[in-house]
Structure formats: structure tokens, C-alpha cells
Design an enzyme around this catalytic site. Structure first.
Site, PDB file in Angstrom:
ATOM      1  N   ASP A 129      23.583 -17.937 -97.871  1.00  0.00           N
ATOM      2  CA  ASP A 129      22.997 -18.297 -96.578  1.00  0.00           C
ATOM      3  C   ASP A 129      22.367 -17.060 -95.962  1.00  0.00           C
ATOM      4  O   ASP A 129      22.753 -15.930 -96.269  1.00  0.00           O
ATOM      5  CB  ASP A 129      24.060 -18.872 -95.619  1.00  0.00           C
ATOM      6  CG  ASP A 129      23.464 -19.816 -94.582  1.00  0.00           C
ATOM      7  OD1 ASP A 129      23.679 -21.042 -94.694  1.00  0.00           O
ATOM      8  OD2 ASP A 129      22.749 -19.330 -93.680  1.00  0.00           O
TER       9      ASP A 129
ATOM     10  N   ASP B 161      17.952 -14.632 -97.959  1.00  0.00           N
ATOM     11  CA  ASP B 161      16.870 -15.409 -97.352  1.00  0.00           C
ATOM     12  C   ASP B 161      16.071 -15.989 -98.513  1.00  0.00           C
ATOM     13  O   ASP B 161      15.413 -15.239 -99.246  1.00  0.00           O
ATOM     14  CB  ASP B 161      16.001 -14.497 -96.479  1.00  0.00           C
ATOM     15  CG  ASP B 161      14.839 -15.250 -95.830  1.00  0.00           C
ATOM     16  OD1 ASP B 161      14.518 -16.372 -96.277  1.00  0.00           O
ATOM     17  OD2 ASP B 161      14.242 -14.702 -94.886  1.00  0.00           O
ATOM     18  N   VAL B 162      16.124 -17.306 -98.682  1.00  0.00           N
ATOM     19  CA  VAL B 162      15.499 -17.918 -99.864  1.00  0.00           C
ATOM     20  C   VAL B 162      13.977 -17.785 -99.868  1.00  0.00           C
ATOM     21  O   VAL B 162      13.344 -18.035-100.894  1.00  0.00           O
ATOM     22  CB  VAL B 162      15.886 -19.409-100.022  1.00  0.00           C
ATOM     23  CG1 VAL B 162      17.384 -19.562-100.255  1.00  0.00           C
ATOM     24  CG2 VAL B 162      15.411 -20.238 -98.830  1.00  0.00           C
TER      25      VAL B 162
ATOM     26  N   ASN C 243      19.292 -25.994-101.000  1.00  0.00           N
ATOM     27  CA  ASN C 243      19.477 -26.810 -99.802  1.00  0.00           C
ATOM     28  C   ASN C 243      18.993 -26.142 -98.513  1.00  0.00           C
ATOM     29  O   ASN C 243      18.739 -26.820 -97.524  1.00  0.00           O
ATOM     30  CB  ASN C 243      20.980 -27.140 -99.705  1.00  0.00           C
ATOM     31  CG  ASN C 243      21.380 -27.689 -98.369  1.00  0.00           C
ATOM     32  OD1 ASN C 243      21.141 -28.854 -98.091  1.00  0.00           O
ATOM     33  ND2 ASN C 243      21.970 -26.853 -97.521  1.00  0.00           N
TER      34      ASN C 243
ATOM     35  N   TYR D  60       7.106 -29.727 -91.778  1.00  0.00           N
ATOM     36  CA  TYR D  60       8.386 -30.103 -92.412  1.00  0.00           C
ATOM     37  C   TYR D  60       8.153 -31.213 -93.447  1.00  0.00           C
ATOM     38  O   TYR D  60       8.632 -31.127 -94.585  1.00  0.00           O
ATOM     39  CB  TYR D  60       9.358 -30.560 -91.325  1.00  0.00           C
ATOM     40  CG  TYR D  60      10.747 -30.895 -91.810  1.00  0.00           C
ATOM     41  CD1 TYR D  60      11.707 -29.902 -91.993  1.00  0.00           C
ATOM     42  CD2 TYR D  60      11.118 -32.210 -92.079  1.00  0.00           C
ATOM     43  CE1 TYR D  60      12.991 -30.210 -92.435  1.00  0.00           C
ATOM     44  CE2 TYR D  60      12.396 -32.531 -92.516  1.00  0.00           C
ATOM     45  CZ  TYR D  60      13.327 -31.520 -92.686  1.00  0.00           C
ATOM     46  OH  TYR D  60      14.603 -31.835 -93.126  1.00  0.00           O
TER      47      TYR D  60
ATOM     48  N   LYS E  73       8.706 -31.039 -97.482  1.00  0.00           N
ATOM     49  CA  LYS E  73       9.677 -31.890 -98.177  1.00  0.00           C
ATOM     50  C   LYS E  73       8.991 -32.790 -99.213  1.00  0.00           C
ATOM     51  O   LYS E  73       9.577 -33.079-100.260  1.00  0.00           O
ATOM     52  CB  LYS E  73      10.487 -32.701 -97.170  1.00  0.00           C
ATOM     53  CG  LYS E  73      11.375 -31.836 -96.249  1.00  0.00           C
ATOM     54  CD  LYS E  73      12.416 -31.038 -97.027  1.00  0.00           C
ATOM     55  CE  LYS E  73      13.431 -30.360 -96.115  1.00  0.00           C
ATOM     56  NZ  LYS E  73      14.439 -29.593 -96.865  1.00  0.00           N
TER      57      LYS E  73
ATOM     58  N   THR F  95      24.509 -32.804 -88.213  1.00  0.00           N
ATOM     59  CA  THR F  95      24.657 -31.372 -88.513  1.00  0.00           C
ATOM     60  C   THR F  95      24.094 -30.601 -87.321  1.00  0.00           C
ATOM     61  O   THR F  95      23.415 -31.170 -86.456  1.00  0.00           O
ATOM     62  CB  THR F  95      23.856 -30.962 -89.768  1.00  0.00           C
ATOM     63  OG1 THR F  95      22.462 -31.023 -89.441  1.00  0.00           O
ATOM     64  CG2 THR F  95      24.159 -31.843 -90.968  1.00  0.00           C
TER      65      THR F  95
HETATM   66  P1  NAP Z   1      21.790 -26.667 -90.793  1.00  0.00           P
HETATM   67  O1  NAP Z   1      23.059 -27.210 -90.269  1.00  0.00           O
HETATM   68  O2  NAP Z   1      20.820 -25.998 -89.881  1.00  0.00           O
HETATM   69  O3  NAP Z   1      22.145 -25.705 -92.027  1.00  0.00           O
HETATM   70  C1  NAP Z   1      21.129 -25.026 -92.721  1.00  0.00           C
HETATM   71  C2  NAP Z   1      21.648 -23.672 -93.148  1.00  0.00           C
HETATM   72  O4  NAP Z   1      20.599 -23.008 -93.895  1.00  0.00           O
HETATM   73  C3  NAP Z   1      21.985 -22.763 -91.955  1.00  0.00           C
HETATM   74  O5  NAP Z   1      23.165 -22.032 -92.186  1.00  0.00           O
HETATM   75  C4  NAP Z   1      20.759 -21.859 -91.896  1.00  0.00           C
HETATM   76  O6  NAP Z   1      21.009 -20.616 -91.272  1.00  0.00           O
HETATM   77  C5  NAP Z   1      20.464 -21.683 -93.371  1.00  0.00           C
HETATM   78  N1  NAP Z   1      19.128 -21.154 -93.596  1.00  0.00           N
HETATM   79  C6  NAP Z   1      18.022 -21.317 -92.818  1.00  0.00           C
HETATM   80  N2  NAP Z   1      16.984 -20.640 -93.336  1.00  0.00           N
HETATM   81  C7  NAP Z   1      17.452 -20.020 -94.443  1.00  0.00           C
HETATM   82  C8  NAP Z   1      16.866 -19.149 -95.392  1.00  0.00           C
HETATM   83  N3  NAP Z   1      15.586 -18.775 -95.271  1.00  0.00           N
HETATM   84  N4  NAP Z   1      17.608 -18.709 -96.425  1.00  0.00           N
HETATM   85  C9  NAP Z   1      18.914 -19.070 -96.544  1.00  0.00           C
HETATM   86  N5  NAP Z   1      19.532 -19.871 -95.664  1.00  0.00           N
HETATM   87  C10 NAP Z   1      18.811 -20.346 -94.622  1.00  0.00           C
HETATM   88  O7  NAP Z   1      20.932 -27.835 -91.488  1.00  0.00           O
HETATM   89  P2  NAP Z   1      21.361 -29.126 -92.337  1.00  0.00           P
HETATM   90  O8  NAP Z   1      21.137 -30.298 -91.476  1.00  0.00           O
HETATM   91  O9  NAP Z   1      22.648 -28.933 -93.005  1.00  0.00           O
HETATM   92  O10 NAP Z   1      20.173 -29.113 -93.390  1.00  0.00           O
HETATM   93  C11 NAP Z   1      20.330 -28.707 -94.730  1.00  0.00           C
HETATM   94  C12 NAP Z   1      19.139 -29.198 -95.514  1.00  0.00           C
HETATM   95  O11 NAP Z   1      19.064 -30.623 -95.395  1.00  0.00           O
HETATM   96  C13 NAP Z   1      17.796 -28.674 -95.036  1.00  0.00           C
HETATM   97  O12 NAP Z   1      16.948 -28.433 -96.148  1.00  0.00           O
HETATM   98  C14 NAP Z   1      17.245 -29.814 -94.214  1.00  0.00           C
HETATM   99  O13 NAP Z   1      15.840 -29.797 -94.146  1.00  0.00           O
HETATM  100  C15 NAP Z   1      17.772 -30.985 -94.997  1.00  0.00           C
HETATM  101  N6  NAP Z   1      17.854 -32.236 -94.246  1.00  0.00           N
HETATM  102  C16 NAP Z   1      18.647 -32.349 -93.148  1.00  0.00           C
HETATM  103  C17 NAP Z   1      18.692 -33.564 -92.487  1.00  0.00           C
HETATM  104  C18 NAP Z   1      19.551 -33.775 -91.272  1.00  0.00           C
HETATM  105  O14 NAP Z   1      19.406 -34.823 -90.623  1.00  0.00           O
HETATM  106  N7  NAP Z   1      20.447 -32.865 -90.918  1.00  0.00           N
HETATM  107  C19 NAP Z   1      17.934 -34.645 -92.946  1.00  0.00           C
HETATM  108  C20 NAP Z   1      17.158 -34.488 -94.076  1.00  0.00           C
HETATM  109  C21 NAP Z   1      17.115 -33.285 -94.727  1.00  0.00           C
HETATM  110  P3  NAP Z   1      20.579 -20.463 -89.699  1.00  0.00           P
HETATM  111  O15 NAP Z   1      21.468 -21.426 -88.958  1.00  0.00           O
HETATM  112  O16 NAP Z   1      20.825 -19.026 -89.403  1.00  0.00           O
HETATM  113  O17 NAP Z   1      19.128 -20.866 -89.633  1.00  0.00           O
END
Ligand code: NAP
Length: 253
Positions: free
Chosen positions: A38, A64-65, A91, A157, A161, A192
């Protein structure tokens, strides 16, 4: 416990929060050693500590990915620490500010594409090389329902995706004969921190989002994690190049 995962090694990016944390914990519950990656050190370390507290094996790697050097070092550290890489869950992602396309500036466009799309491509490059050297593996990329249908207010976004779905299908057909499967999950709205940011300052937002799903509620990170771990498992041995909606029927409506 999934016997086929015992002794295997999983990498999850964005594992310091939300879906990634749930997937990392579930891989560990099935017996895999888990590299928790992360950009957020506090969240990532907390996930790794939860896994070891529960009796699993884990290491936190800050990365940082969107940065090639970080991704290269991340994979090198996984292999140095655990000797191999069997499962990768790409992810990490960001949502950006919700606004019409004309209000999305170049800096925001560039960062969303860099993290959500280039980040997955960079991870695939290094993961595929390692898995080719080992003779196989399984990868799951987190796309979104925004990778399957248009999403008003989230042009960058949705573009990122849709790109992840295309990358997934292409990698799957290129590396299937090398014993590497590549799939994607396409979550609907999941409880989340990302969705909490999306719904902040809008009392009606959660109810509105719930109504977007046929099941009439948001999903949980654990429900997405189940799909990720199943796609990586031997139970999904004939599944590759698939974008699996885990969305309570959202795109079916
Ligand atoms: P989240 O709770 O914000 O968790 C994402 C994690 O990724 C956070 O710890 C974030 O750190 C980290 N991150 C951000 N940019 C990064 C980078 N450049 N390199 C490494 N780590 C990084 O989000 P989530 O809801 O679990 O989402 C996870 C994935 O699911 C994402 O790809 C999102 O687009 C996808 N998704 C989510 C939903 C939803 O409804 N939640 C729906 C569809 C798809 P920081 O907090 O410091 O930014």
C-alpha cells in the site's frame, strides 16, 4: 481453509484498507503467506499486523503502484521474502473528485489513469515475469462496474476501469498456455472508506446507492474478497479472461 493455498504466496496491492485488506486477510485464512502492499504505511502495517495476530504470515511493503521503481522493488521484495509469487490481486485504486467530464482537469485525469490503469499494467509486467519463471500463477485485477458501464461524474475512473478489463482479457489470452490465469472483479458499491468519501455530506447517498443494486444494499469488502480468492483458487482452474461482476445485480438492471 483451502488446502491448495497452504504454502502459497499472495500479493495484494491497496491492502491497507477496504477490499484489499479483506482479500489479504482471506488469503491468509486459506493458508497463503501474504505481502500487503500500500501507499499508506499506517493502513498497510495494520493489515499485516491483523494477519499475524490471527496466526497468518504477512509482510508490509510500501509501494506506489503508479511508480515503476516501486513496483519492481515490491515484486523483488516478495520473492526475496517468500521465494515465489502464486497469486496477485492488483487492487490499489483511487476514485478522484466526482464531477462532470468538463470539470476534470488534466492533473486529476493523469493521476487516476496512472494509479488505476498504468499501476495495474506495471504490476502485471513484473508479476507475469515472475510467474513465467515459476511456471504458473493466478492474477485478479480490481476493475469496477464502472469498467462495464458508463458512470456519470467519473469519466477518468470509468475510462481507467474499462482499461483494466481490456488489460485483463489481453493478458489472459497471452499467458493462458503458460499456466497463468488473469481475471478481474467488477464490484458494485462496497462499504469501504472510498465509498464513505463518495457519500460524505450527502445524507441520502447511501439509500440512493443501495437502490442502484437489485439486492437493494451495498456490498461488503468480504463479499468481494470471496470472489477474488475463488478466482485465484484451483476451483477456478478453467476461468480466465473473465470480468466478474460482484455487484448485487447492478449491471443486470
Ligand atoms: P480504499 O478503501 O480507498 O482502499 C484503497 C487503498 O489503496 C488505500 O489504502 C489507498 O491508500 C491505497 N492506494 C491508493 N493509491 C495507491 C497507490 N498509488 N499505490 C498503492 N496503494 C494505493 O478503496 P476500496 O473501496 O477498498 O477500493 C479498492 C479497489 O476497488 C479500487 O481499485 C477501487 O477502484 C475498486 N472499487 C471499489 C468500489 C467501492 O465501492 N468501494 C467499487 C468498485 C471498485 P490511501 O488511502 O492513502 O489513498
Amino acid at each position: 481453509m483451502n488446502a491448495s493455498m497452504v504454502g502459497k504466496v499472495a500479493l495484494v496491492t491497496g491492502a491497507g484498507s477496504g477490499i484489499g485488506r479483506a482479500a489479504a486477510r482471506l488469503f491468509a485464512q486459506h493458508g497463503a503467506a501474504v505481502a500487503v502492499a500500500d501507499i499508506d504505511a499506517a493502513g498497510g502495517q495494520a493489515t499485516a499486523e491483523q494477519i499475524t495476530h490471527d496466526g497468518g504470515t504477512s509482510v508490509f511493503i510500501r509501494a506506489d503502484v503508479a511508480h515503476a521503481d516501486d513496483v519492481q522493488a515490491m515484486i523483488a521484495q516478495v520473492v526475496a521474502q517468500f521465494g515465489r509469487l502464486d497469486y496477485a490481486h492488483n487492487n490499489a485504486g483511487i476514485e478522484g473528485r466526482v464531477a462532470p467530464l468538463l470539470e476534470c482537469d488534466e492533473a486529476q485525469w493523469d493521476r487516476i489513469i496512472a494509479v488505476n490503469l498504468k499501476g495495474v499494467w506495471l504490476c502485471l509486467q513484473h508479476e507475469l515475469r515472475q510467474m513465467l519463471a515459476q511456471g504458473g500463477g493466478a492474477i485478479v485485477n480490481t476493475a469496477s462496474v464502472a469498467g462495464l458501464v458508463g458512470t456519470a461524474g467519473m469519466a477518468a475512473y470509468a475510462a481507467s476501469k474499462h482499461g483494466v478489463v481490456g488489460l485483463t482479457k489481453t493478458a489472459a489470452i497471452e499467458y493462458a498456455r503458460a499456466g497463468i490465469r488473469v481475471n478481474a472483479v467488477c464490484p458494485g458499491f462496497i462499504h469501504t472508506p472510498m465509498v464513505e468519501r463518495y457519500t460524505a455530506n450527502d445524507a441520502q447517498a447511501n439509500a440512493r446507492l443501495a437502490r442502484a443494486h437489485a439486492i437493494r444494499r451495498l456490498g461488503t469488502p468480504e463479499e468481494v474478497a470471496e470472489a477474488v480468492v475463488w478466482l485465484c483458487s484451483d476451483a477456478a482452474a478453467f476461468v480466465t479472461g473473465h470480468a466478474l461482476a460482484v455487484d448485487g445485480g447492478l449491471v443486470a438492471m
